[in-house]
Design a protein around this motif. Sequence first.
Motif, PDB file in Angstrom:
ATOM      1  N   SER A  31      32.805 -71.835  -6.210  1.00  0.00           N
ATOM      2  CA  SER A  31      31.760 -71.139  -6.984  1.00  0.00           C
ATOM      3  C   SER A  31      32.072 -70.971  -8.457  1.00  0.00           C
ATOM      4  O   SER A  31      31.192 -70.590  -9.225  1.00  0.00           O
ATOM      5  N   THR A  66      30.162 -62.118  -4.240  1.00  0.00           N
ATOM      6  CA  THR A  66      29.379 -62.142  -5.480  1.00  0.00           C
ATOM      7  C   THR A  66      28.882 -60.751  -5.859  1.00  0.00           C
ATOM      8  O   THR A  66      28.535 -59.940  -5.007  1.00  0.00           O
ATOM      9  N   ILE A  67      28.851 -60.523  -7.164  1.00  0.00           N
ATOM     10  CA  ILE A  67      28.455 -59.210  -7.685  1.00  0.00           C
ATOM     11  C   ILE A  67      27.073 -59.359  -8.304  1.00  0.00           C
ATOM     12  O   ILE A  67      26.903 -60.073  -9.280  1.00  0.00           O
ATOM     13  N   GLU A 111      24.928 -57.037  -9.627  1.00  0.00           N
ATOM     14  CA  GLU A 111      24.395 -55.919 -10.418  1.00  0.00           C
ATOM     15  C   GLU A 111      23.364 -56.415 -11.428  1.00  0.00           C
ATOM     16  O   GLU A 111      23.640 -57.320 -12.224  1.00  0.00           O
ATOM     17  N   THR A 112      22.173 -55.865 -11.394  1.00  0.00           N
ATOM     18  CA  THR A 112      21.131 -56.256 -12.333  1.00  0.00           C
ATOM     19  C   THR A 112      20.065 -55.170 -12.377  1.00  0.00           C
ATOM     20  O   THR A 112      20.063 -54.280 -11.520  1.00  0.00           O
ATOM     21  N   ARG A 166      17.061 -55.569 -18.642  1.00  0.00           N
ATOM     22  CA  ARG A 166      18.462 -55.568 -19.082  1.00  0.00           C
ATOM     23  C   ARG A 166      18.586 -56.406 -20.364  1.00  0.00           C
ATOM     24  O   ARG A 166      18.006 -57.480 -20.441  1.00  0.00           O
ATOM     25  N   PRO A 180      22.268 -67.196 -13.404  1.00  0.00           N
ATOM     26  CA  PRO A 180      21.790 -66.700 -12.126  1.00  0.00           C
ATOM     27  C   PRO A 180      20.729 -65.606 -12.312  1.00  0.00           C
ATOM     28  O   PRO A 180      20.696 -64.907 -13.314  1.00  0.00           O
ATOM     29  N   GLU A 186      15.570 -60.147 -13.678  1.00  0.00           N
ATOM     30  CA  GLU A 186      15.553 -60.839 -14.970  1.00  0.00           C
ATOM     31  C   GLU A 186      14.312 -61.728 -15.089  1.00  0.00           C
ATOM     32  O   GLU A 186      13.640 -61.767 -16.125  1.00  0.00           O
ATOM     33  N   ASP A 204      20.219 -68.482  -7.620  1.00  0.00           N
ATOM     34  CA  ASP A 204      21.438 -67.694  -7.422  1.00  0.00           C
ATOM     35  C   ASP A 204      22.164 -68.236  -6.193  1.00  0.00           C
ATOM     36  O   ASP A 204      21.538 -68.788  -5.283  1.00  0.00           O
ATOM     37  N   ILE A 205      23.467 -68.021  -6.164  1.00  0.00           N
ATOM     38  CA  ILE A 205      24.286 -68.510  -5.051  1.00  0.00           C
ATOM     39  C   ILE A 205      24.222 -67.542  -3.855  1.00  0.00           C
ATOM     40  O   ILE A 205      24.566 -67.903  -2.738  1.00  0.00           O
ATOM     41  N   CYS A 213      20.932 -71.603  -5.021  1.00  0.00           N
ATOM     42  CA  CYS A 213      21.600 -72.782  -5.591  1.00  0.00           C
ATOM     43  C   CYS A 213      22.876 -72.346  -6.307  1.00  0.00           C
ATOM     44  O   CYS A 213      22.918 -71.308  -6.951  1.00  0.00           O
ATOM     45  N   ASN A 214      23.890 -73.203  -6.173  1.00  0.00           N
ATOM     46  CA  ASN A 214      25.158 -72.996  -6.859  1.00  0.00           C
ATOM     47  C   ASN A 214      25.105 -73.784  -8.174  1.00  0.00           C
ATOM     48  O   ASN A 214      24.844 -74.991  -8.151  1.00  0.00           O
ATOM     49  N   VAL A 215      25.339 -73.134  -9.292  1.00  0.00           N
ATOM     50  CA  VAL A 215      25.233 -73.833 -10.585  1.00  0.00           C
ATOM     51  C   VAL A 215      26.231 -74.981 -10.727  1.00  0.00           C
ATOM     52  O   VAL A 215      26.069 -75.825 -11.608  1.00  0.00           O
ATOM     53  N   ARG A 275      23.060 -65.055 -17.869  1.00  0.00           N
ATOM     54  CA  ARG A 275      23.637 -63.793 -18.348  1.00  0.00           C
ATOM     55  C   ARG A 275      24.466 -63.123 -17.240  1.00  0.00           C
ATOM     56  O   ARG A 275      24.051 -63.025 -16.097  1.00  0.00           O
ATOM     57  N   ASN A 276      25.642 -62.695 -17.640  1.00  0.00           N
ATOM     58  CA  ASN A 276      26.509 -61.906 -16.761  1.00  0.00           C
ATOM     59  C   ASN A 276      26.977 -62.638 -15.508  1.00  0.00           C
ATOM     60  O   ASN A 276      27.100 -62.055 -14.441  1.00  0.00           O
TER      61      ASN A 276
HETATM   62  C1  LIG Z   1      25.807 -59.706 -12.384  1.00  0.00           C
HETATM   63  S1  LIG Z   1      24.652 -60.826 -11.688  1.00  0.00           S
HETATM   64  C2  LIG Z   1      23.683 -61.218 -13.133  1.00  0.00           C
HETATM   65  C3  LIG Z   1      22.200 -61.252 -12.844  1.00  0.00           C
HETATM   66  C4  LIG Z   1      21.303 -61.333 -14.109  1.00  0.00           C
HETATM   67  N1  LIG Z   1      21.464 -62.585 -14.799  1.00  0.00           N
HETATM   68  C5  LIG Z   1      21.566 -60.171 -15.036  1.00  0.00           C
HETATM   69  O1  LIG Z   1      22.187 -60.387 -16.099  1.00  0.00           O
HETATM   70  O2  LIG Z   1      21.182 -59.055 -14.719  1.00  0.00           O
HETATM   71  C6  LIG Z   1      25.677 -62.251 -11.430  1.00  0.00           C
HETATM   72  C7  LIG Z   1      25.111 -63.211 -10.399  1.00  0.00           C
HETATM   73  O3  LIG Z   1      25.796 -64.466 -10.499  1.00  0.00           O
HETATM   74  C8  LIG Z   1      25.685 -65.088  -9.235  1.00  0.00           C
HETATM   75  N2  LIG Z   1      26.608 -66.234  -9.169  1.00  0.00           N
HETATM   76  C9  LIG Z   1      27.966 -66.210  -9.194  1.00  0.00           C
HETATM   77  N3  LIG Z   1      28.457 -67.455  -9.102  1.00  0.00           N
HETATM   78  C10 LIG Z   1      27.393 -68.296  -9.037  1.00  0.00           C
HETATM   79  C11 LIG Z   1      27.264 -69.700  -8.927  1.00  0.00           C
HETATM   80  N4  LIG Z   1      28.343 -70.514  -8.866  1.00  0.00           N
HETATM   81  N5  LIG Z   1      26.021 -70.230  -8.879  1.00  0.00           N
HETATM   82  C12 LIG Z   1      24.918 -69.433  -8.933  1.00  0.00           C
HETATM   83  N6  LIG Z   1      24.992 -68.097  -9.010  1.00  0.00           N
HETATM   84  C13 LIG Z   1      26.212 -67.523  -9.073  1.00  0.00           C
HETATM   85  C14 LIG Z   1      25.983 -63.939  -8.290  1.00  0.00           C
HETATM   86  O4  LIG Z   1      25.547 -64.188  -6.983  1.00  0.00           O
HETATM   87  C15 LIG Z   1      25.263 -62.771  -8.952  1.00  0.00           C
HETATM   88  O5  LIG Z   1      24.002 -62.540  -8.382  1.00  0.00           O
END
Ligand SMILES: C[S@@+](CC[C@H](N)C(=O)[O-])C[C@H]1O[C@@H](n2cnc3c(N)ncnc32)[C@H](O)[C@@H]1O
Length: 259
Positions: free
Chosen positions: A21, A70-71, A73-74, A78, A103, A109, A131-132, A184-186, A203-204
């Motif tokens: 990831s 995975t974290i 928080e959103t 934001r 994500p 968002e 998002d993953i 989806c995984n980026v 973002r984040n």
């Molecule tokens: C803190 S949230 C940010 C959400 C939003 N962009 C925001 O700023 O409020 C981080 C997200 O990244 C996702 N994430 C982490 N690794 C990822 C990956 N390889 N591919 C897609 N999403 C991923 C997590 O599942 C999580 O939902």
Amino acid sequence: MENKISELELNEFIKIVTEISGIDLNEKRNILMLKLPNFISKLHFQNFAEFVNKIRLNKQLRQEVLDFVTIGETYFLRELSQLQDIVVYAKSLEKKVGILSAPCSSGEEVYSLALLGAKNCFKDMYILGIDINSNAIEKARMGKYQGRTLQRLSESEKKKFFVEENGVFSINKNEICVCKFDMCNVLEDKFLKLGQFDIVISRNMIIYFDYNSRVKLMEYFYRVLSNKGRLYVGNADIIPETKFFKKVFSGGSSYYEKM
Ligand SMILES: C[S@@+](CC[C@H](N)C(=O)[O-])C[C@H]1O[C@@H](n2cnc3c(N)ncnc32)[C@H](O)[C@@H]1O
């Protein structure tokens, strides 16, 4: 399964998660030491070795692990000024604009952008959130929210863009542009097949990635952006030096332009 894992076992787990990831869990070592044994026991593995061997091979287990680490928080609106800049830019393009939120976590968002677009009389956008985390995508698709995540929305925004029932606010899709969500995984090939976008917002998430994954991610973002496309990252996200983008300062904020 014993109620403990060793430092070596933890290292192995962290390495696998980063490989899959991009997420670097090293800062979460203490909490993982406490929570991981319980997680593994609940999945009925006899020992750690059996568990790690299966992560790479078993798709369902891999997803459960990703949902666990995975974290998400959103919340709505934001880093609002950046969202406003994005909408103003999208409107200025005077065409149907494709936006990718990668994500998107549980969708706030994406819906925030859609809502700001509608407030600016601009609905000619298509926003895809990916998002993953499977639970986050399910929640985004449902578009039902309650509690703290809504607290930055004004009463009139809630009234116009949601339908309320017993404290649960369901997004009113008739009032906003088309918003879609996909798990989806980026860092996987599937990401490159999502299409081409005028704007990518990330973002984040980058903040949790290790260096090599950040480098790979820049190339992947470059590939899904259309000519002169823009990448917006969060305030806390640090991107590596890259030949793919140039940083542009505009007013109080900045974005990356595809070179
Ligand atoms: C803190 S949230 C940010 C959400 C939003 N962009 C925001 O700023 O409020 C981080 C997200 O990244 C996702 N994430 C982490 N690794 C990822 C990956 N390889 N591919 C897609 N999403 C991923 C997590 O599942 C999580 O939902």
